[in-house]
Design an enzyme around this catalytic site. Structure first.
Site, mmCIF file in Angstrom:
data_model
loop_
_atom_site.group_PDB
_atom_site.id
_atom_site.type_symbol
_atom_site.label_atom_id
_atom_site.label_comp_id
_atom_site.label_asym_id
_atom_site.label_seq_id
_atom_site.Cartn_x
_atom_site.Cartn_y
_atom_site.Cartn_z
ATOM 1 N N ASP A 59 0.872 -1.173 0.000
ATOM 2 C CA ASP A 59 0.000 0.000 0.000
ATOM 3 C C ASP A 59 0.908 1.222 0.000
ATOM 4 O O ASP A 59 1.534 1.549 1.010
ATOM 5 C CB ASP A 59 -0.896 -0.006 1.238
ATOM 6 N N ASN A 86 3.156 3.029 -10.687
ATOM 7 C CA ASN A 86 1.900 3.091 -11.433
ATOM 8 C C ASN A 86 0.686 3.369 -10.534
ATOM 9 O O ASN A 86 -0.299 3.947 -11.000
ATOM 10 C CB ASN A 86 1.685 1.774 -12.179
ATOM 11 N N TYR A 163 -6.495 15.728 -9.022
ATOM 12 C CA TYR A 163 -5.677 14.805 -9.801
ATOM 13 C C TYR A 163 -4.581 15.528 -10.582
ATOM 14 O O TYR A 163 -3.406 15.140 -10.542
ATOM 15 C CB TYR A 163 -6.562 14.008 -10.754
ATOM 16 N N LYS A 167 -0.351 15.045 -10.267
ATOM 17 C CA LYS A 167 0.519 14.526 -11.324
ATOM 18 C C LYS A 167 1.534 15.580 -11.777
ATOM 19 O O LYS A 167 2.655 15.231 -12.189
ATOM 20 C CB LYS A 167 -0.320 14.041 -12.511
ATOM 21 N N THR A 198 -10.155 2.157 -18.554
ATOM 22 C CA THR A 198 -9.931 1.319 -17.374
ATOM 23 C C THR A 198 -10.933 1.708 -16.291
ATOM 24 O O THR A 198 -11.680 2.678 -16.427
ATOM 25 C CB THR A 198 -8.503 1.504 -16.812
#
Length: 245
Positions: A59, A86, A163, A167, A198
């Protein structure tokens, strides 16, 4: 046999990247938060004849879990050739700049940024023992400041105030890490798998996991003449992959 660790590898692009590296003759460790789901992924790969794979309970958001994973992997190998960071979360949608919840923002950063730092630092000693170590940080063209501020860009209206900043921060960490390792055999790059369908995006993506996995695997496999400290997106730039930060 070269060895790779992939975080968030029990499904999606991480799983497909694992499959492609296995097909290239690598031994792959699937870093998975849920060990049972990780084992199910291992069994799925085994059914395809890909047996050089083991699950590692990991984790990335938890210090103790990362330490335990490093200890576990250390009983299985004393060298790691590839680390693919990832694992990631998006924090849910919508994400307005004025409505973003700071607690959730912290959760997103804890996985997408701090998790990468934790894992990279924890497994760095194993990577140092490889002849040509590679680190791939899975990023997104959506965190390019240049593209995201361009009204003509096709994803201009795809905004995410949790998000995208996470990134973008990951990209800066990639630059700093590549700089620190500039005089070593390491190659460190941020790679965008593309907008692939996905669970991460409720399968709204227009690309395939096979395409995304191929893009990530390519930078795990680059030779000594390959780039380092770069931001790569072949979906955005099919010719060279170079993308503005």
């Amino acid at each position: 046999m070269k060895k790779a660790l992939i975080t968030g590898a029990n499904k999606g692009v991480g799983f497909e990247t694992a499959r492609q590296l296995l097909q290239q003759g690598y031994y792959v460790y699937l870093g998975c938060r849920d060990a049972d789901r990780g084992q199910a992924a291992v069994e799925k790969l085994n059914a395809e004849g890909l047996t050089a794979v083991t699950v590692i309970q990991l984790d990335v958001s938890d210090d103790e879990s990362v330490k335990a994973a490093r200890a576990d992997l250390g009983t299985k190998t004393d060298v790691l050739d590839v680390l693919i960071n990832n694992a990631g979360i998006n924090g849910g949608m919508p994400q307005g700049a004025l409505t973003t919840n700071v607690a959730t923002l912290n959760e997103v950063f804890n996985v997408n940024v701090y998790g990468v730092v934790r894992v990279t630092q924890a497994f760095f000693d194993l990577l140092q023992k490889a002849d040509q170590p590679r680190i791939v940080n899975v990023s997104s063209s959506g965190c390019s400041l240049t593209l995201s501020s361009d009204p003509t860009w096709r994803y201009y209206h795809h905004k995410g105030a949790m998000y995208q900043p996470s990134k973008a921060a990951l990209n800066m960490y990639t630059i700093d890490l590549a700089y620190d390792l500039r005089d070593t055999p390491f190659k460190v790059n941020a790679v965008d798998p593309g907008f692939v369908a996905t669970d991460f995006n409720a399968h709204r993506g227009t690309g395939t996991v096979q395409e995304g996995g191929k893009r990530i695997a390519a930078y795990a496999l680059i030779g000594t003449d390959g780039p380092t400290g770069r931001f790569i997106s072949f979906e955005h730039n099919p010719e060279t992959g170079e993308i503005p930060w």
